[in-house]
Design an enzyme around this catalytic site. Structure first.
Site, PDB file in Angstrom:
ATOM      1  N   ASN A   1      -2.311  -6.322   5.439  1.00  0.00           N
ATOM      2  CA  ASN A   1      -2.386  -7.335   4.387  1.00  0.00           C
ATOM      3  C   ASN A   1      -3.289  -8.490   4.817  1.00  0.00           C
ATOM      4  O   ASN A   1      -3.198  -8.949   5.945  1.00  0.00           O
ATOM      5  CB  ASN A   1      -0.995  -7.894   4.107  1.00  0.00           C
ATOM      6  CG  ASN A   1       0.064  -6.816   4.059  1.00  0.00           C
ATOM      7  OD1 ASN A   1      -0.012  -5.936   3.227  1.00  0.00           O
ATOM      8  ND2 ASN A   1       0.991  -6.854   4.991  1.00  0.00           N
TER       9      ASN A   1
ATOM     10  N   HIS B   1      -6.347  -2.142  15.322  1.00  0.00           N
ATOM     11  CA  HIS B   1      -6.594  -1.405  14.085  1.00  0.00           C
ATOM     12  C   HIS B   1      -6.372  -2.303  12.861  1.00  0.00           C
ATOM     13  O   HIS B   1      -7.240  -2.403  11.987  1.00  0.00           O
ATOM     14  CB  HIS B   1      -5.675  -0.179  14.045  1.00  0.00           C
ATOM     15  CG  HIS B   1      -5.829   0.660  12.831  1.00  0.00           C
ATOM     16  ND1 HIS B   1      -6.592   1.806  12.800  1.00  0.00           N
ATOM     17  CD2 HIS B   1      -5.318   0.534  11.585  1.00  0.00           C
ATOM     18  CE1 HIS B   1      -6.543   2.331  11.605  1.00  0.00           C
ATOM     19  NE2 HIS B   1      -5.766   1.577  10.834  1.00  0.00           N
ATOM     20  N   GLU B   2      -5.215  -2.943  12.822  1.00  0.00           N
ATOM     21  CA  GLU B   2      -4.917  -3.770  11.641  1.00  0.00           C
ATOM     22  C   GLU B   2      -5.879  -4.948  11.561  1.00  0.00           C
ATOM     23  O   GLU B   2      -6.333  -5.324  10.489  1.00  0.00           O
ATOM     24  CB  GLU B   2      -3.469  -4.259  11.658  1.00  0.00           C
ATOM     25  CG  GLU B   2      -2.413  -3.166  11.789  1.00  0.00           C
ATOM     26  CD  GLU B   2      -2.571  -2.001  10.837  1.00  0.00           C
ATOM     27  OE1 GLU B   2      -3.103  -2.189   9.730  1.00  0.00           O
ATOM     28  OE2 GLU B   2      -2.176  -0.877  11.214  1.00  0.00           O
TER      29      GLU B   2
ATOM     30  N   GLU C   1       0.852  -1.187   0.000  1.00  0.00           N
ATOM     31  CA  GLU C   1       0.000   0.000   0.000  1.00  0.00           C
ATOM     32  C   GLU C   1       0.891   1.242   0.000  1.00  0.00           C
ATOM     33  O   GLU C   1       1.839   1.295   0.782  1.00  0.00           O
ATOM     34  CB  GLU C   1      -0.899   0.029   1.238  1.00  0.00           C
ATOM     35  CG  GLU C   1      -1.932   1.149   1.137  1.00  0.00           C
ATOM     36  CD  GLU C   1      -2.897   1.188   2.336  1.00  0.00           C
ATOM     37  OE1 GLU C   1      -2.780   0.358   3.243  1.00  0.00           O
ATOM     38  OE2 GLU C   1      -3.764   2.073   2.326  1.00  0.00           O
TER      39      GLU C   1
ATOM     40  N   ALA D   1       2.155  -0.221  10.787  1.00  0.00           N
ATOM     41  CA  ALA D   1       1.821  -1.600  10.471  1.00  0.00           C
ATOM     42  C   ALA D   1       0.978  -1.621   9.200  1.00  0.00           C
ATOM     43  O   ALA D   1       0.576  -0.567   8.714  1.00  0.00           O
ATOM     44  CB  ALA D   1       1.035  -2.239  11.614  1.00  0.00           C
TER      45      ALA D   1
HETATM   46  N1  B3K Z   1      -2.908   1.034   5.733  1.00  0.00           N
HETATM   47  C1  B3K Z   1      -1.606   1.175   6.339  1.00  0.00           C
HETATM   48  C2  B3K Z   1      -0.893   2.409   5.926  1.00  0.00           C
HETATM   49  C3  B3K Z   1      -0.282   2.337   4.596  1.00  0.00           C
HETATM   50  C4  B3K Z   1       0.520   3.568   4.319  1.00  0.00           C
HETATM   51  C5  B3K Z   1       1.030   3.608   2.915  1.00  0.00           C
HETATM   52  N2  B3K Z   1       1.899   4.735   2.676  1.00  0.00           N
HETATM   53  C6  B3K Z   1      -1.660   1.113   7.821  1.00  0.00           C
HETATM   54  C7  B3K Z   1      -2.972   1.358   8.436  1.00  0.00           C
HETATM   55  O1  B3K Z   1      -3.537   2.419   8.371  1.00  0.00           O
HETATM   56  O2  B3K Z   1      -3.494   0.451   9.009  1.00  0.00           O
HETATM   57 ZN    ZN Z   2      -5.424   1.743   8.879  1.00  0.00          ZN
END
Ligand code: B3K
Ligand code: ZN
Length: 877
Positions: free
Chosen positions: A268, A300-301, A123, A265
């Site tokens: 994925n 969060h993840e 990302e 973090a």
């Molecule tokens: N989605 C990722 C962040 C990605 C950043 C790319 N430059 C972490 C998060 O917000 O959970």
């Molecule tokens: Zn996020």
């Protein structure tokens, strides 16, 4: 040469010409030459259209369609793009072989090596650094990934989904594994990890009774430090089931902790990759705040599995669709796990410190931006934190049940899709029958709305009328704005401190304890109010706005002592402190006598000693506004030295007036017993350390001695670091020996050394700049590790107001040189650091000119990355 970037506009969105149904990837891993074979099942949406695939520094080895090599005249390949001029009009298989160099990948995007282990970050646009692809979030495919590597170098081989095959490759020293992810996903959620890693295992039984394996991978020897993260993961999985009805969907959920990572973090699918700072913890290495941070980021993840992965974004303009919502979800989780009131204060502190300055400066942008040059620069406080506030307001407007009904409908309607904010809001409008068209302005209008309030009590009629006005300041590209829907939670506090009842409210959308402010100006008349109230407005910070209540200091002190809303008690304390400090800053600047009023200081002691209140809440009250908070509230012609001077005077008065009481309080609350990271013990430590920090304002040897003793006797990182931080942030001589001891203790522990680097950088003395420069060549520092860079350089530019903003401009010059150099290796981290200049226009003229000069020097470089180019251009505009 700077790469040309054409701005991307939301209004130009077009659905892709091709769909990709399945992706089969085969990685043959080698540090400098990894081969990637990608087989893509392509389906034309626009038959005959040229197929334009994204790339970034990839080398094309071979390309075939339906198993036949195609002549080089049929395509055009550059490291940035692969165009197949006339692809088949029927579905076809495209096979692309590329070669990449993970070892040379210092940008930490795509496939790279961290501590000898392979990992990926895709990302937003990193997948194109692995193979040519339609690297956009609305192309969803089912992935099967085969990874092959040396068995000795990489015994662990991981990718998204469930493992379906694997074993040795006969006659070689290599082995392989095959992973299959049945859930269609965009390329940004792809991940692969390979290396020699330690493993911690556990399991979770979902609400429908399915058993899920939980794996956390880390550096060998650090397994014991993963226990808290594992616990947080299981609590998160349970919470998402109860709070949102969301169950986990694969047979396994994996987390990998790596030491070189551009951010916190990454979510994925089934294989989260983490900065090790958000996984590893034990009492000796992690503070209470670190534990809380781990809990938040793990949650969060994990929560992204539904808000981000199962339902993703149509395009990157919709980033807040997943980020704002997921931040809201992790905030709610932590509130349920800890103290809701204290958590809210902590979250608002972050919002005020990070998002308000962004919204007030040259980098301001709407929660859903409409144009970008570099998407990596939009992972901002506005998208994340204001994005979460927007969801919180939606809930305040729709109520608990309406909100849940809307979320349920959203999950039901859009599972497996890539959607927009319009789709999201439609779920809520349809589930509740409410019109959200005005509310939607929160997504498109940047800038922090300003609300003013004026109240009048009529004793004869027993009415209280409250006039509210709103306005939204201009921001880059947006001059005029329309009134927004602002939910103002409120109470009318009566003379005895309890909320007064009223019989009716006319003139403006009052529902229960919420005023719906939807016009530029509204007057609400409350009838049947038995006594003159003090209004407590914006309880719980019900909207991300600035509010001028016009209350006297006496009324604010009254709210500080009595408000039923913990948040507004805290808010009152901050307001009084800020007003005091603004006046004192002016006094320092004009050489006038101190204007400090002791009434506030006495009220602080009173709250601090009130054992009926939660310790963590009292700790929040004792944390006086920092220099950056004061600067933000002053907002223009800012003189950081005068602010520091004013704050010093207040600290001196606090120490002389209530220092003894606070020292006793610290003594009494500080000995919590054996360390445990739970919220209650953390609260007691926070109170003790906040009290201790307020005892040193006169630099009395006795007070400093107490802090040194605390440092030396601490048996956990929280207390050790808190004491050290008091010594460092006041620039006391005693810091020198203590910093040395600390560094020695953690010499083999990078996460400990980050804390040391940060504290070295925040010492508010003229010698600090040279110290920071010298530390950039210290063996503990690394020019390639983002955590070290953020600690030392980010600490200096972000948390040392007086020395970064030195009147001779040397702080800016050093910082600019560093950013220019870093930009060559890691543009994303360079651009992120450069955001430290976001408030330069609010500085007094002398420093402003010097900051501008440094920014112009950066802008003049002809080899800037698109990331840094974008930030510097917008910052100067
Ligand atoms: N989605 C990722 C962040 C990605 C950043 C790319 N430059 C972490 C998060 O917000 O959970
Ligand atoms: Zn996020």
């Amino acid at each position: 040469m700077t790469k040309e970037t054409t701005p991307v506009r939301l209004s130009d969105y077009r659905a892709p010409d091709y769909a990709i149904d399945t992706v089969s990837l085969d990685f043959s891993l080698a540090p400098t030459a990894t081969q990637v074979t990608a087989q893509l099942a392509m389906r034309p949406n626009t038959p005959g259209a040229p197929l334009v695939l994204d790339g970034d520094e990839v080398k094309l080895i071979a390309i075939s369609i339906n198993e036949e090599y195609i002549p080089s005249s049929a395509y055009e390949a550059t490291p940035q793009q692969l165009t197949i001029k006339a692809p088949p009009r029927e579905p076809f298989t495209l096979e692309i072989v590329t070669e990449i160099n993970p070892k040379a990948n210092t940008k930490l995007m795509g496939l790279y090596l961290s501590n000898g282990n392979y990992c990926t970050q895709c990302e937003a646009e990193g997948f194109r650094r692995i193979t040519y692809f339609l690297d956009r979030p609305d192309v969803l495919a089912v992935y099967t990934t085969r990874i092959e590597a040396s068995k000795a170098a990489a015994p662990v081989l991981l990718s998204n989904g469930n493992r379906i095959d694997g074993g040795d490759i006969p006659g070689t020293t290599r082995h392989f594994a095959v992973w299959h992810d049945p859930f269609p996903k965009p390329s940004y959620l792809f991940a692969a990890v390979a290396g020699d890693l330690g493993l911690v295992e556990d399991s979770f039984t979902t609400m429908s009774g399915r058993e899920v394996a939980l794996h956390i991978y880390c550096e060998h020897g650090k397994e014991a430090r993963c226990a808290y993260a594992m616990d947080a993961l299981k609590r998160s999985m349970r919470w998402d089931e109860t709070a949102f009805g969301r169950e986990y969907d694969l047979d396994i959920f994996m987390i990998v902790a790596v030491s070189d990572f551009n951010m916190g973090a990454m979510e994925n699918k089934g294989l989260n990759v983490f900065n090790d700072k958000y996984v590893l913890a034990d009492p000796d290495i992690a503070t209470d705040a670190d534990y809380a941070g781990i809990e938040t980021v793990i949650a969060h993840e994990y929560f992204h599995n539904w808000t981000g992965d199962r339902i993703t974004c149509r395009d990157w303009f919709q980033l807040c669709l997943k980020e704002g919502l997921t931040v809201f979800r992790d905030q709610e989780f932590s509130s349920d796990e800890r103290s809701r009131g204290v958590k809210r204060i902590a979250d608002v502190r972050t919002l005020l410190a990070r998002q308000f300055p962004e919204d007030a400066g040259p980098l301001a942008h709407p929660v859903r931006p409409e144009v970008y040059s570099e998407i990596n620069n939009f992972y901002t406080a506005t998208v994340y934190d204001k994005g979460a506030e927007v969801i919180r307001m939606l809930k305040a407007i729709l109520g608990e049940d309406g909100f849940r009904a809307g979320m349920d409908l959203y999950f039901e309607r859009h599972d497996g899709q890539a959607v927009t904010i319009e789709d999201f809001l439609a779920s809520f409008a349809d589930a509740t029958g409410k019109d959200l068209s005005q509310f939607k302005l929160w997504y498109s209008q940047a800038g922090t709305p300003e609300v003013t309030a004026e109240g009048r009590y009529d004793a004869r009629r027993q009415t209280y009328s409250l006039s509210l006005k709103q306005s939204i300041p201009p921001t880059p590209g947006q001059q005029t704005k329309s009134p927004m829907h602002i939910p103002v939670r409120f109470g009318l506090v009566g003379p005895n401190g309890a909320d007064l009842a009223f019989t009716s409210a006319t003139g403006g959308g009052v529902e229960d304890d919420v005023i719906h402010l939807t016009e530029a100006a509204q007057t609400i008349v409350f009838e049947g109010v038995s006594a003159p109230p003090v209004p407590s407005l914006l309880r719980g910070f019900s909207a991300p706005v600035k509010i001028a209540t016009g209350l006297s200091q006496t009324d604010q002190l009254f709210l500080l002592r009595t408000d039923a809303d913990a948040f507004n008690r805290w808010r009152a304390s901050q307001q009084i402190a800020i007003q005091t400090l603004i006046a004192e800053t002016a006094a320092v600047r004009s050489g006038a006598q101190s204007k400090l009023d002791p009434a506030f200081v006495d009220a602080l002691a009173e709250v601090a000693e009130d054992d009926s209140l939660e310790p963590a809440f009292r700790a929040q009250i004792l944390q006086l506004p920092g220099e950056a908070d004061i600067a933000r509230e002053i907002g223009h012609d800012v003189d950081p030295a005068a602010i520091a001077g004013a704050r010093k005077r207040l600290m001196a008065m606090v120490a002389s007036r209530i220092g003894k009481r606070l020292a006793e309080l610290a003594e009494r609350t500080g000995n919590v017993g054996d360390y445990s990271p739970d919220a209650a013990s953390a609260g007691r430590r926070a109170l003790a350390n906040a009290a201790l920090a307020l005892t040193v304002g006169q630099a009395a040897p006795e007070a400093i001695g107490r802090v040194v003793a605390r440092f030396e006797s601490a048996d956990n990182m929280t207390d050790r670091l808190a004491a050290l931080s008091i010594l460092a942030s006041n620039g006391f001589e005693e810091r020198i020996a203590a910093l040395e001891t600390f560094q020695d203790r953690y010499r083999d522990d990078p996460l400990g050394l980050d804390k040391w680097l940060m504290l070295e950088a925040v010492v508010p003395l003229e010698t600090t700049l040279d110290r920071v420069k010298a530390l950039t060549t210290h063996p503990a520092f690394s020019l390639t590790n983002p955590n070290r860079i953020r600690a030392l350089i980010g600490g200096f530019a972000g948390s040392n107001q007086t020395q970064f903003n030195r009147p001779d401009g040397a702080g800016y010059d050093f910082f600019a040189d560093f950013v220019l150099d870093l930009d060559k290796r890691n543009p994303q981290t360079a651009a992120r650091l450069l955001v430290s200049f976001r408030s330069w226009k609010a500085l007094e003229a002398g420093r402003r000119a010097l900051a501008e000069k440094a920014l112009r020097r950066i802008a003049a470089s002809d080899s800037l990355s698109s990331d840094t180019r974008d930030i510097v251009t917008r910052t100067l505009a």
